[in-house]
Design a protein around this motif. Structure first.
Motif, short mmCIF file in Angstrom:
data_model
loop_
_atom_site.label_atom_id
_atom_site.label_comp_id
_atom_site.label_asym_id
_atom_site.label_seq_id
_atom_site.Cartn_x
_atom_site.Cartn_y
_atom_site.Cartn_z
N LEU A 1 -54.73 -21.52 23.34
CA LEU A 1 -54.85 -20.42 22.39
C LEU A 1 -56.18 -19.71 22.56
N ARG A 2 -57.25 -20.48 22.79
CA ARG A 2 -58.57 -19.87 23.00
C ARG A 2 -58.52 -18.90 24.18
N ASN A 3 -57.85 -19.29 25.24
CA ASN A 3 -57.77 -18.42 26.41
C ASN A 3 -56.96 -17.16 26.12
N TYR A 4 -55.91 -17.28 25.32
CA TYR A 4 -55.15 -16.07 24.95
C TYR A 4 -56.04 -15.11 24.16
N TYR A 5 -56.83 -15.64 23.23
CA TYR A 5 -57.78 -14.80 22.48
C TYR A 5 -58.80 -14.16 23.43
N ARG A 6 -59.29 -14.97 24.37
CA ARG A 6 -60.40 -14.54 25.22
C ARG A 6 -60.01 -13.37 26.14
N TYR A 7 -58.75 -13.34 26.56
CA TYR A 7 -58.36 -12.34 27.55
C TYR A 7 -57.41 -11.27 27.03
N ALA A 8 -57.03 -11.36 25.77
CA ALA A 8 -56.13 -10.35 25.21
C ALA A 8 -56.83 -8.99 25.10
N LYS A 9 -56.04 -7.96 25.29
CA LYS A 9 -56.54 -6.59 25.17
C LYS A 9 -56.83 -6.23 23.72
N GLY A 10 -55.93 -6.68 22.81
CA GLY A 10 -56.09 -6.40 21.39
C GLY A 10 -55.26 -7.38 20.58
N ALA B 1 -64.54 -4.61 11.00
CA ALA B 1 -65.39 -3.42 10.88
C ALA B 1 -64.70 -2.27 11.60
N ASP B 2 -64.28 -1.26 10.86
CA ASP B 2 -63.51 -0.15 11.43
C ASP B 2 -64.31 0.57 12.51
N ASN B 3 -63.67 0.78 13.65
CA ASN B 3 -64.26 1.44 14.82
C ASN B 3 -65.40 0.64 15.47
N GLY C 1 -62.63 -3.28 15.54
CA GLY C 1 -61.20 -3.02 15.50
C GLY C 1 -60.90 -1.73 14.77
N MET C 2 -59.65 -1.57 14.34
CA MET C 2 -59.24 -0.35 13.66
C MET C 2 -58.09 -0.68 12.71
N PHE C 3 -57.89 0.21 11.74
CA PHE C 3 -56.85 0.04 10.74
C PHE C 3 -55.75 1.08 10.89
N PHE C 4 -54.54 0.73 10.41
CA PHE C 4 -53.49 1.74 10.26
C PHE C 4 -53.03 1.74 8.82
N GLY C 5 -52.59 2.90 8.34
CA GLY C 5 -52.38 3.11 6.91
C GLY C 5 -50.98 2.91 6.40
N GLU C 6 -49.97 2.95 7.29
CA GLU C 6 -48.58 2.79 6.85
C GLU C 6 -48.00 1.52 7.47
N GLN C 7 -47.53 0.62 6.60
CA GLN C 7 -46.98 -0.65 7.07
C GLN C 7 -45.54 -0.45 7.53
N ARG D 1 -56.58 4.56 23.64
CA ARG D 1 -57.55 5.60 24.04
C ARG D 1 -58.99 5.22 23.70
N ARG D 2 -59.19 4.08 23.05
CA ARG D 2 -60.53 3.70 22.60
C ARG D 2 -61.13 2.60 23.47
N GLN D 3 -62.46 2.44 23.31
CA GLN D 3 -63.19 1.36 23.98
C GLN D 3 -63.96 0.58 22.93
N PHE D 4 -63.89 -0.76 23.00
CA PHE D 4 -64.63 -1.60 22.07
C PHE D 4 -65.58 -2.51 22.85
N ASN D 5 -66.79 -2.66 22.33
CA ASN D 5 -67.79 -3.51 22.97
C ASN D 5 -67.59 -4.95 22.52
N PRO D 6 -67.23 -5.86 23.45
CA PRO D 6 -66.95 -7.25 23.06
C PRO D 6 -68.13 -7.93 22.35
N THR D 7 -69.35 -7.58 22.73
CA THR D 7 -70.52 -8.18 22.09
C THR D 7 -70.60 -7.78 20.63
N ARG D 8 -70.31 -6.52 20.34
CA ARG D 8 -70.32 -6.06 18.95
C ARG D 8 -69.15 -6.66 18.16
N VAL D 9 -68.03 -6.82 18.83
CA VAL D 9 -66.87 -7.44 18.17
C VAL D 9 -67.23 -8.87 17.76
N ARG D 10 -67.85 -9.62 18.66
CA ARG D 10 -68.26 -11.00 18.36
C ARG D 10 -69.32 -11.04 17.27
#
Length: 368
Positions: A261-270, A306-308, A311-317, A331-340
């Motif tokens: 599971l750790r490896n799935y987290y580590r390499y997943a796109k999102g 933390a939005d943007n 990660g990001m949020f969507f408003g309609e379930q 279309r976005r880019q996220f910095n893994p260091t900031r995510v951590r």
């Protein structure tokens, strides 16, 4: 002041998950404290090996520790049967019946509340609709049973001296249903030392129990249309139904070992999180590996993602709402260091320090 004698109480220890991580952290703060619980399945609870676990009389019923849900109606009696008279502090971890233990007037009972039981309060009608019970049971038996448990739950809530909520979202629900204030201390996440960042693979990830309110149906329907690679980790009563409707781009992995599971987290796109949770530990676990999160913008996720930034949020379930969010995410880019860094705000040592400080302060106040 002498060191208080502490007992830990929890609903059940049958499957490993977010609530069990909290109980393990409590055990590490108070390693000598016995853990009282309704049912204990040692096969799935390896981290508690060596702990003083004291299950209720329900443990003696054949099959009970593998099917705890079938015994909810008996759990009030199970928790009321525990003799906690020799303890100074009782620390309960509860999303069901553990808060209903009976303590002496000079015992401080602090309850770490993961949620007032959803199946009794705000989500009771949805539970009746979604779960595959026979219609006659839903109409003639279950409502009466829920009513009796709701009355007991409200009475049991008054036995607690102080509440800790696992999120501000839950604190509002405690105030609504129990008419009590609470301190917010978020659950912990384990931060692992990672090898140097590698390029992520081209798949999305979802992790959790495959049950109705987790909304894996939205994920499957959205990715059927998007035709992007998706891996789903988990089992539940919707497993067969979801697998049947899923296209070939969606892979169901069932339960996997922790290292896998750790490896799935580590390499997943999102990481996908379309449900409303009281807190939700899996988005934090994903972020701790630098994996950004796409979450429905309601509930506990608003306090962790933390939005943007992580990660990001969507408003309609809805399926369309999730599809549009994934397209935006592409279309976005996220910095893994900031995510951590966002996940690190919730690491285990922070949780332990806050919980122990709160308990000792309350114990001193209780004895004045």
């Amino acid at each position: 002041m002498k060191n208080p004698r502490v007992a830990i109480v929890c609903d059940w220890l049958t499957d490993w998950g977010g609530a069990e991580r909290v109980i393990l952290a409590m055990h590490e703060i108070f390693p000598e404290a016995p853990i009282y619980t309704s049912l204990y399945n040692e096969v799935n609870m390896e981290p508690f090996e060596g702990a003083d676990i004291r299950p209720s009389f329900l443990q003696k019923i054949p099959g009970a520790k593998r099917h705890h849900q079938r015994f909810l109606a008996q759990m009030p009696a199970a928790f009321e049967s525990f003799d906690l008279s020799k303890y100074d502090i009782v620390l309960s971890s509860s999303h069901s019946c553990a808060k209903g233990v009976i303590t002496k007037p000079d015992t401080l009972h602090v309850s770490y509340c993961h949620s007032p039981p959803r199946y009794l309060w705000d989500n009771s009608q949805q539970y009746l609709r979604d779960y595959p019970w026979p219609k006659w049971l839903k109409r003639w038996v279950i409502p009466g049973l829920l009513n009796k448990m709701r009355v007991w739950d409200r009475a049991a809530a008054d036995r607690v001296d102080r509440y800790i909520a696992n999120s501000a979202f839950v604190a509002e629900r405690i105030k609504k249903y129990y008419r009590r204030e609470s301190e917010v201390i978020h659950p912990p996440v384990t931060m692992e030392d990672l090898e140097p960042e590698k390029e992520r693979e081209d798949y999305y990830l979802a992790v959790g129990r495959l049950i109705p309110y987790k909304r894996f149906d939205l994920i499957v329907k959205a990715f059927n249309e998007l035709q992007l690679p998706l891996k789903i980790v988990g089992v539940g009563n919707q497993y067969k139904k979801l697998k049947k409707i899923a296209d070939r781009n969606i892979e169901f992995l069932g339960m996997v070992p922790e290292e896998e599971l750790r490896n799935y987290y580590r390499y997943a796109k999102g990481f996908l999180f379309p449900q409303v949770e009281d807190f939700g530990i899996t988005p934090l676990e994903a972020m701790s590996y630098g994996c950004p999160v796409i979450a429905y913008g309601k509930g506990g996720a608003l306090e962790t993602v933390a939005d943007n930034e992580s990660g990001m949020f969507f408003g309609e379930q809805t399926t369309e709402g999730l599809k549009n969010a994934v397209r935006d995410f592409e279309r976005r880019q996220f910095n893994p260091t900031r995510v951590r860094a966002q996940a690190a705000k919730f690491e285990e040592e922070v949780f332990k320090a806050k919980l122990e400080e709160f308990l000792m302060n309350e114990w001193q106040s209780f004895n004045k």
